[in-house]
Scaffold this active site. Sequence first.
Site, PDB file in Angstrom:
ATOM      1  N   GLU A 108       0.841  -1.194   0.000  1.00 53.07           N
ATOM      2  CA  GLU A 108       0.000   0.000   0.000  1.00 53.07           C
ATOM      3  C   GLU A 108       0.880   1.248   0.000  1.00 53.07           C
ATOM      4  OE1 GLU A 108      -3.591  -0.126   2.392  1.00 53.07           O
ATOM      5  OE2 GLU A 108      -3.149   1.894   3.150  1.00 53.07           O
ATOM      6  N   ASP A 110       0.273   5.364   0.574  1.00 56.89           N
ATOM      7  CA  ASP A 110      -0.779   6.226   1.113  1.00 56.89           C
ATOM      8  C   ASP A 110      -0.446   7.710   1.088  1.00 56.89           C
ATOM      9  OD1 ASP A 110      -2.251   3.992   1.900  1.00 56.89           O
ATOM     10  OD2 ASP A 110      -1.475   4.008   3.936  1.00 56.89           O
ATOM     11  N   GLU A 112      -2.602  10.544   3.129  1.00 55.93           N
ATOM     12  CA  GLU A 112      -3.729  10.798   4.023  1.00 55.93           C
ATOM     13  C   GLU A 112      -3.666  12.263   4.466  1.00 55.93           C
ATOM     14  OE1 GLU A 112      -4.792   6.752   6.357  1.00 55.93           O
ATOM     15  OE2 GLU A 112      -2.789   7.547   6.792  1.00 55.93           O
TER      16      GLU A 112
END
Length: 292
Positions: A108, A110, A112
Site C-alpha cells: 500500500e 498512502d 492521508e
Amino acid sequence: MYPQRPLDLVMLAAFCVLACSPLVLVLGRPATFLQDFRVTWADSHIRQINGGEAIQLILDQNSGCGFASKRQYLFGRVSMKIKLVPGDSAGTVTAFYMNSNTDNVRDELDFEFLGNRTGQPYTVQTNVYAHGKGDREQRVNLWFDPAADFHTYTILWNHHHVVFYVDDVPIRVYKNNEARRLPYPTYQPMGVYSTLWEADDWATRGGLEKIDWSKAPFYAYYKDFDIEGCTVPGPASCASNPRNWWEGASYQQLSAMEARRYRWVRMNHMIYDYCADRSRYPMVPPECEAGI
C-alpha cells in the site's frame, strides 16, 4: 482567423508527427470519473460534476464515501487534482492511495490528508506498506492552503523507488532495497482508491480535536484523474519492460532540482518521521539506515 494550409502540407505535418516522433508506450490522459473508477462506498455521497470531469465527496453524520479504480496496476504513475475540506476540518481524513487489496501480505502507498482547526496548517501523512509491513509514517505540513484551490498529488512507482509528489515537489522517497533483503512492492498489482471519512480518534492532534458536526457536511473535490501504468490482467511482459517511460533514466532518481525541493520540504515542513522516533523504534529501522 488563421489562413488554411494547403492539404499537402497538412498531410506532411501529420506524417511527420507519426513518423518522426519517438515511440510512446503509454499515453496518459485526464479521464472522466466513470472511465477509470467506480463508487465503492455510499453512492449518494459522491456527486459527479460536468459529466464526470470532477467529483464531490461528501462526509456527514450519516456516512463518508469512497471510490476505486476499475483496474489494478503494476508500476506506473497515478495523479489527481484535489481540493481538500475547507474551514474547520478537524477529525476528517481525505485519503488517496494505492492498495493491493490482499489481507495478510498487503502492499500500500498512502496519502492521508489530516483535517485541521481553522487557521492551522493542513498535514499530509504518507505511509508505505511492503509485503504486509507498514508503520512507516511521515508527516508534512503543507506550505499552502490545499482547500483554497486544486493541487496535484502524485504517486510514482517503479522498480527503483516510490516517490510522493505535491505539485511536482517530492515530499517522500522510498527506495527499492531488495538487494539488501528489505521489502519493496514489486510483485502485487495495486488499485487506486480514495475515501473521505471520520477519524477523529487519531487524525487531528492525535485525536484531541474532534469533528464539529455543526460544520457538516464536509466536501472534498477531485478532477484530472490520470493513471499510467501496466494494467493487470494485461500483457505479462509490461511490468518488466524497461522501455516504459516511468522506468527511464530520468525517473530512477530525483533530478538536481527535485533533490533541492525534497531537502527544502524535509528541513522546513516535516513534523514527523518514523525513522527518528526512538520511542517506537529504539533500533533504527533497516530501510532508514539504507536510505529513504
